[in-house]
Design a protein around this motif. Structure first.
Motif, PDB file in Angstrom:
ATOM      1  N   ILE A 380       0.165  54.658  -7.530  1.00 50.15           N
ATOM      2  CA  ILE A 380      -1.294  54.496  -7.498  1.00 50.15           C
ATOM      3  C   ILE A 380      -1.666  53.039  -7.750  1.00 50.15           C
ATOM      4  CG2 ILE A 380      -3.448  55.185  -8.608  1.00 50.15           C
ATOM      5  CD1 ILE A 380      -2.132  57.874  -9.215  1.00 50.15           C
ATOM      6  N   ALA A 381      -0.986  52.400  -8.711  1.00 48.50           N
ATOM      7  CA  ALA A 381      -1.285  50.996  -9.016  1.00 48.50           C
ATOM      8  C   ALA A 381      -1.008  50.101  -7.808  1.00 48.50           C
ATOM      9  CB  ALA A 381      -0.461  50.541 -10.213  1.00 48.50           C
ATOM     10  N   ALA A 382       0.078  50.363  -7.097  1.00 43.76           N
ATOM     11  CA  ALA A 382       0.381  49.569  -5.905  1.00 43.76           C
ATOM     12  C   ALA A 382      -0.646  49.811  -4.805  1.00 43.76           C
ATOM     13  CB  ALA A 382       1.782  49.912  -5.400  1.00 43.76           C
ATOM     14  N   LEU A 441       1.900  45.316 -12.593  1.00 42.96           N
ATOM     15  CA  LEU A 441       2.151  45.799 -13.948  1.00 42.96           C
ATOM     16  C   LEU A 441       0.867  45.854 -14.771  1.00 42.96           C
ATOM     17  CD1 LEU A 441       5.494  43.940 -14.741  1.00 42.96           C
ATOM     18  CD2 LEU A 441       5.167  46.281 -13.941  1.00 42.96           C
ATOM     19  N   ALA A 442      -0.056  44.901 -14.530  1.00 43.99           N
ATOM     20  CA  ALA A 442      -1.325  44.916 -15.268  1.00 43.99           C
ATOM     21  C   ALA A 442      -2.167  46.129 -14.889  1.00 43.99           C
ATOM     22  CB  ALA A 442      -2.091  43.617 -15.004  1.00 43.99           C
ATOM     23  N   ILE A 443      -2.261  46.428 -13.590  1.00 40.93           N
ATOM     24  CA  ILE A 443      -3.017  47.602 -13.160  1.00 40.93           C
ATOM     25  C   ILE A 443      -2.338  48.874 -13.652  1.00 40.93           C
ATOM     26  CG2 ILE A 443      -3.810  48.885 -11.140  1.00 40.93           C
ATOM     27  CD1 ILE A 443      -4.102  46.292  -9.664  1.00 40.93           C
ATOM     28  N   ILE A 480      10.450  50.183 -16.077  1.00 38.01           N
ATOM     29  CA  ILE A 480       9.404  50.045 -15.066  1.00 38.01           C
ATOM     30  C   ILE A 480       9.920  49.263 -13.858  1.00 38.01           C
ATOM     31  CG2 ILE A 480       7.108  49.116 -14.605  1.00 38.01           C
ATOM     32  CD1 ILE A 480       7.186  51.623 -16.328  1.00 38.01           C
ATOM     33  N   LEU A 481      10.677  48.219 -14.095  1.00 40.53           N
ATOM     34  CA  LEU A 481      11.238  47.458 -12.984  1.00 40.53           C
ATOM     35  C   LEU A 481      12.208  48.301 -12.170  1.00 40.53           C
ATOM     36  CD1 LEU A 481      11.882  43.981 -14.661  1.00 40.53           C
ATOM     37  CD2 LEU A 481      10.003  44.648 -13.161  1.00 40.53           C
ATOM     38  N   ARG A 506       6.129  38.791  -3.605  1.00 38.36           N
ATOM     39  CA  ARG A 506       4.931  39.605  -3.453  1.00 38.36           C
ATOM     40  C   ARG A 506       5.304  40.929  -2.804  1.00 38.36           C
ATOM     41  NH1 ARG A 506       0.308  36.630  -4.331  1.00 38.36           N
ATOM     42  NH2 ARG A 506      -0.981  38.209  -3.293  1.00 38.36           N
ATOM     43  N   TYR A 507       4.563  41.958  -3.166  1.00 45.33           N
ATOM     44  CA  TYR A 507       4.826  43.305  -2.672  1.00 45.33           C
ATOM     45  C   TYR A 507       3.626  43.788  -1.861  1.00 45.33           C
ATOM     46  CZ  TYR A 507       8.593  43.341  -6.137  1.00 45.33           C
ATOM     47  OH  TYR A 507       9.708  43.042  -6.874  1.00 45.33           O
TER      48      TYR A 507
END
Length: 534
Positions: A380-382, A441-443, A480-481, A506-507
């Motif tokens: 979802i964050a991505a 990671l922040a989101i 997480i990574l 960047r992703y």
């Protein structure tokens, strides 16, 4: 080797026709296979023709010719690897056609078991063609790798003897397509699929050590794989194959590929100016793009009465306006990231389930594959990082959260509506945006805390964090990574290069909105509250 076509037909015209497992229903039984059938086509082609047929593959073609080496020069095994639809198999076959080298081709996609693979190679080397007279049986039955080694050595000896006797009377000119030299090449395509076979690891080690086991300088082995050589690393002590990497096509390479054989190149070039850039952000596979572009180009040409016209700027704008509503649905539908159906469920059964009504609607809206809670939040964050502008992160993910905190805007003017339409058009052309790992990671931390608070109201007695990890655990970042790496391997995320200013990778999210909504529903997460709508 079986031969289904007449002597005037082009041999090995397709990838499947090169394998002995694919045969026509009525083969020409009057033709007796010879050593000449081990070459590609009735006549050789020049290196310039090979280079022109494969835009963007000049360095790979020249490197492959160099690795194959001069006539009758022993060569080490070769590993041709790269993503799907990058021209690996086609380039290898055309290079061997240019060199007029005899070879045997077998694909591990059609030869889906060791026995079929072994017998496919032996049939071609023994010049055996399956037909009704022999009951469509193979030349030799071969189930074990040890039997394959003995039979392969015998078959190669016969072929090499025929090549040596034929080379004494052959002309130095190779334009007639006759086999040149005394080398025979074995081509194993899609070797990465062997990993899914029963005892696949043993078969892979056997193929990689085949060169050392046979110890025949007249034998060349070419392995074609969609995975890099590191995946097959083993300490068995065999000779490592020489790697040759085929990268994905660039946008300019794809343009040259699609412009080939076009009747009206100017019209199709104008069409590519519209669709190529947004679709390249999603996929660069030629067969997927070709399927989509063929239908879109027909829609693009609907307003035209004459398909031979050269469009001017005004006509290009009208054609784009006609095609614009179809671009976004194609991006979301054609390349949708969907899960595979369960085994045994047919298309008719899935259609019947969809027609049951509202009582089964919740089942259809849930994920039909397992994913950990933290992976769902990362997904979802991505998705939010690719869809939302980075400048709005502070307002969306504040202490109270969501889009409801923003001040009510005034009624939009006509000028602002035009700017909004232009922004929507630009967003469609750009496709999903890229983002650095830090923003992801922040989101993730923000939406995971929102999910933590929403779950805490209902399950206060549970101490476990719904994101699947302990916030005080020192191994949090590595976990997480690892989840991010797993999402990249599953193609939910892709690496879109590095920013020269930031110096970090960047992703880009490959997830459709439907899949993101399913993941959000499974977590009871209010995705619409955090999704920016232009």
């Amino acid at each position: 080797m079986p031969r289904e076509e007449s002597s005037k037909a082009t041999r090995r015209s397709t990838r499947s026709s090169s394998s002995v497992t694919v045969e026509n229903a009525e083969p020409n039984e009057s033709h007796q296979p010879t050593v000449d059938d081990l070459t590609f086509g009735d006549e050789s082609i020049t290196v310039d023709a090979v280079l022109s047929n494969f835009p963007g593959r000049r360095s790979q073609i020249l490197d492959l010719i160099r690795l194959v080496g001069p006539l009758d020069c022993p060569t080490l095994p070769l590993m041709i690897y790269g993503s799907a639809s990058t021209g690996k198999t086609s380039v290898v076959l055309q290079v061997l056609r240019h060199l007029s080298r005899p070879f045997v081709y077998s694909s591990c996609r059609t030869c889906y078991s060791p026995r079929i693979l072994f017998e496919s190679i032996l049939n071609q080397l023994f010049l055996h063609r399956k037909c009704s007279s022999n009951g469509y049986s193979s030349a030799k039955r071969c189930d074990k790798p040890s039997d394959f080694v003995n039979l392969l050595r015998e078959a190669l000896g016969n072929v090499i003897e025929s090549l040596e006797s034929g080379s004494e009377t052959s002309r130095p000119d190779k334009s007639d397509g006759k086999p040149m030299g005394k080398m025979v090449y074995l081509i194993f395509d899609n070797v990465d699929l062997i990993r899914d076979w029963d005892k696949g690891s043993m078969i892979l080690q056997f193929l990689f050590s085949l060169y050392d086991v046979l110890k025949m300088p007249q034998l060349g082995i070419i392995l074609i794989s969609g995975l890099p050589p590191d995946v097959y690393y083993s300490n068995m002590g065999y000779t490592d194959p020489l790697p040759l990497y085929f990268p994905e096509y660039s946008e300019e390479d794809l343009r040259q590929i699609f412009l080939r054989n076009q009747v009206n190149r100017k019209l199709y070039s104008a069409f590519l100016d519209v669709v190529l850039k947004p679709f390249c952000r999603v996929t660069r596979r030629v067969e997927e793009l070709s399927t989509t572009f063929s239908s879109l180009f027909r829609k693009y040409c609907e307003p035209l009465d004459d398909l031979g016209i050269s469009p001017n700027e005004d006509m290009k704008r009208r054609l784009y306006s006609h095609l614009k509503p179809l671009i976004a649905p194609c991006l979301n539908e054609i390349f949708r990231v969907s899960s595979h159906p369960h085994d045994g469920v047919t298309r008719g059964e899935r259609r019947q389930k969809a027609s049951y009504g509202s009582e089964n609607r919740e089942e259809l809206e849930t994920l039909d594959f397992h994913m950990s809670t933290s992976a769902k939040y990362l997904l979802i964050a991505a998705f939010l990082a690719s869809r939302n502008p980075a400048t709005l992160d502070a307002s969306m993910f504040d202490s109270t959260g969501g889009m409801d905190n923003r001040k009510r805007k005034r009624k939009a003017s006509e000028k602002s509506m035009e700017k909004k339409e232009m922004a929507e058009q630009e967003a469609v052309m750009k496709g999903p945006g890229s983002f650095p790992l830090e923003r992801l990671l922040a989101i993730f931390q923000c939406i995971a805390s929102v999910g933590d608070s929403s779950f805490g109201e209902e399950e206060e007695e549970e101490d476990e964090d719904p994101t699947g990890y302990d916030k005080e655990n020192n191994n949090l970042m590595s976990d997480i990574l690892l989840q991010v790496s797993s999402l990249c391997d599953a193609h939910f995320l892709i690496k879109s290069g590095s920013c020269p200013l930031e110096g970090s990778i960047r992703y880009r999210s490959m997830v459709s909105e439907d899949l993101a909504l399913k993941a959000a529903r499974s977590l009871s997460f209010p995705l619409a509250k955090y999704l920016y709508r232009r």
